[in-house]
Scaffold this motif. Structure first.
Motif, PDB file in Angstrom:
ATOM      1  N   UNK A  88      -3.953   3.890  -0.111  1.00  0.00           N
ATOM      2  CA  UNK A  88      -4.384   3.423  -1.433  1.00  0.00           C
ATOM      3  C   UNK A  88      -3.662   2.134  -1.826  1.00  0.00           C
ATOM      4  N   UNK A  89      -3.218   1.397  -0.820  1.00  0.00           N
ATOM      5  CA  UNK A  89      -2.621   0.073  -1.023  1.00  0.00           C
ATOM      6  C   UNK A  89      -1.340   0.101  -1.837  1.00  0.00           C
ATOM      7  N   UNK A  90      -0.538   1.132  -1.637  1.00  0.00           N
ATOM      8  CA  UNK A  90       0.783   1.125  -2.243  1.00  0.00           C
ATOM      9  C   UNK A  90       1.648   0.042  -1.615  1.00  0.00           C
ATOM     10  N   UNK A  91       2.722  -0.318  -2.300  1.00  0.00           N
ATOM     11  CA  UNK A  91       3.623  -1.345  -1.784  1.00  0.00           C
ATOM     12  C   UNK A  91       4.190  -0.912  -0.435  1.00  0.00           C
ATOM     13  N   UNK A  92       4.258  -1.827   0.482  1.00  0.00           N
ATOM     14  CA  UNK A  92       4.753  -1.517   1.828  1.00  0.00           C
ATOM     15  C   UNK A  92       6.169  -0.956   1.748  1.00  0.00           C
ATOM     16  N   UNK A  93       6.378   0.144   2.483  1.00  0.00           N
ATOM     17  CA  UNK A  93       7.673   0.795   2.488  1.00  0.00           C
ATOM     18  C   UNK A  93       8.180   0.915   3.920  1.00  0.00           C
ATOM     19  N   UNK A 145      -0.625  -2.063   6.888  1.00  0.00           N
ATOM     20  CA  UNK A 145      -1.875  -1.878   7.618  1.00  0.00           C
ATOM     21  C   UNK A 145      -1.713  -0.925   8.806  1.00  0.00           C
ATOM     22  N   UNK A 146      -0.545  -0.395   9.004  1.00  0.00           N
ATOM     23  CA  UNK A 146      -0.291   0.470  10.152  1.00  0.00           C
ATOM     24  C   UNK A 146       1.028   0.074  10.785  1.00  0.00           C
ATOM     25  N   UNK A 147       0.943  -0.678  11.866  1.00  0.00           N
ATOM     26  CA  UNK A 147       2.153  -1.242  12.455  1.00  0.00           C
ATOM     27  C   UNK A 147       2.532  -2.560  11.784  1.00  0.00           C
ATOM     28  N   UNK A 148       1.561  -3.215  11.170  1.00  0.00           N
ATOM     29  CA  UNK A 148       1.758  -4.573  10.647  1.00  0.00           C
ATOM     30  C   UNK A 148       1.423  -4.630   9.167  1.00  0.00           C
ATOM     31  N   UNK A 149       1.807  -5.744   8.529  1.00  0.00           N
ATOM     32  CA  UNK A 149       1.618  -5.925   7.091  1.00  0.00           C
ATOM     33  C   UNK A 149       0.589  -7.017   6.805  1.00  0.00           C
ATOM     34  N   UNK A 150      -0.169  -6.788   5.735  1.00  0.00           N
ATOM     35  CA  UNK A 150      -1.033  -7.830   5.173  1.00  0.00           C
ATOM     36  C   UNK A 150      -0.322  -8.385   3.944  1.00  0.00           C
ATOM     37  N   UNK A 151      -0.204  -9.691   3.870  1.00  0.00           N
ATOM     38  CA  UNK A 151       0.578 -10.343   2.809  1.00  0.00           C
ATOM     39  C   UNK A 151      -0.302 -11.288   2.013  1.00  0.00           C
ATOM     40  N   UNK A 152      -0.265 -11.129   0.691  1.00  0.00           N
ATOM     41  CA  UNK A 152      -0.831 -12.128  -0.218  1.00  0.00           C
ATOM     42  C   UNK A 152       0.349 -12.790  -0.927  1.00  0.00           C
ATOM     43  N   UNK A 153       0.578 -14.050  -0.636  1.00  0.00           N
ATOM     44  CA  UNK A 153       1.712 -14.767  -1.225  1.00  0.00           C
ATOM     45  C   UNK A 153       1.201 -15.673  -2.337  1.00  0.00           C
TER      46      UNK A 153
END
Length: 342
Positions: A247-252, A286-294
């Motif tokens: 649900x697109x929580x902040x990456x932890x 996203x799983x192993x990797x992160x999607x970033x909006x800067x």
């Protein structure tokens, strides 16, 4: 964080080589993480084989023992995380396309959810079933069996099977745990937790069978209830983490203990750019990797060019291999809302 081109998979000026940040699935991982992933896949196949043998033996010896019933059901549940992991790592090989523009990295999150829901549901079943047996005072018979012409108590055979069943999870769980952080794999982490629950439950089942042997019939159901609490705890913890990610929580972090420190690192890296006045990241796992909006606010009077945004994207991806897909969004100001600021 300074890394060589070989370590990061980047070319000149920190731009990604084709097999890293712009790729998908396994190809999005650096060589070290690919090596770790291959090892994790081998461990999961070994887990499936060992668990299948353990379940078969436990079913054969279960009889009417609640503790043995709980043990084989939990071991059967232990098949789900490695199966989900193996399916997910196969699916993430697929590249992005029109229907899935972000690729299939979130297959890892879906696998995490599937394993968590099954774990929670079966933990609930075991708790209710064992409690009913205890309330009804159903005394499980563990009689004698003939082995090589000799009559022996079936409980000893049950205990032998349980000892065999707890050994592989004890070893494999620790081996998997070491791979979870460098790979940032929450399914693997959940599976390692399941392995810990497996050998703990087998130990509790041994206590339950011994209780039957000394006349304390309620030991059997009590041990099964203790096992169910362990399953419920692990299931609830993993379900919360899986839902947060999907649900697109902040990456932890890989264990969901805290927000991932990379968020602060990439924000600081963006602010280091001469033309950036302020920057705040919105990061999802996203799983192993992160999607970033800067989101970046240019310095006073500065015009932003496409080349500057592209250079910043490359710089952010170079911070860590997990920074996979980066979007630079120039804005007039950063909203002072909880979505952007703590």
């Amino acid at each position: 964080m300074n890394r060589t081109e070989e370590e990061t998979g980047t070319g000149g000026r920190g731009e990604p080589a084709p097999e890293t940040a712009e790729a998908s699935g396994h190809d999005a991982l650096p060589e070290e993480q690919r090596r770790i992933l291959r090892r994790a896949i081998r461990l999961e196949w070994v887990s499936l084989a060992c668990t299948a043998v353990a379940v078969t033996l436990e079913i054969a010896m279960a009889g009417q023992s609640q503790a043995m019933k709980a043990a084989w059901i939990e071991d059967a549940l232990a098949l789900l995380p490695p199966l989900a992991f193996l399916v997910a790592v196969r699916r993430i090989r697929r590249g992005p396309h029109a229907e899935f523009p972000y690729g299939h990295h979130r297959s890892i999150g879906v696998a995490h959810l599937v394993a968590s829901v099954a774990l929670l549901a079966m933990g609930t079943f075991l708790l209710i079933d064992s409690a009913i047996t205890l309330i009804k005072v159903e005394r499980p018979p563990v009689g004698l069996t003939i082995v090589a012409g000799h009559a022996i108590w079936s409980g000893w055979l049950m205990i032998a099977v349980l000892i065999l069943a707890l050994t592989p999870p004890l070893i494999l769980g620790r081996m998997k745990k070491k791979l979870t952080e460098p790979l940032h794999d929450k399914v693997l982490y959940a599976d390692a937790d399941m392995n810990t629950a497996d050998w703990s439950s087998s130990t509790a089942s041994i206590v339950g069978v011994l209780g039957i042997g000394i006349g304390l019939w309620w030991f059997d159901s009590a041990a099964a209830i203790l096992i169910s609490f362990s399953i419920l705890h692990d299931g609830g913890k993993n379900l919360r983490g899986a839902l947060r990610g999907l649900t697109d929580g902040r990456a932890r972090t890989y264990d969901d203990a805290e927000p991932h420190p990379l968020i602060g690192q990439i924000e600081e890296r963006a602010r280091d750019e001469e033309w950036v006045g302020d920057a705040v990241a919105r990061v999802r796992d996203e799983g192993h990797v992160f999607h970033v909006e800067m989101f970046v606010v240019p310095g006073d009077g500065r015009a932003v060019t496409g080349a500057q945004c592209e250079d910043l994207r490359a710089a952010l991806r170079d911070v860590d291999w997990k920074i996979h897909d980066v979007v630079i969004a120039p804005v007039a100001e950063i909203p002072s809302t909880q979505a952007f600021r703590d």
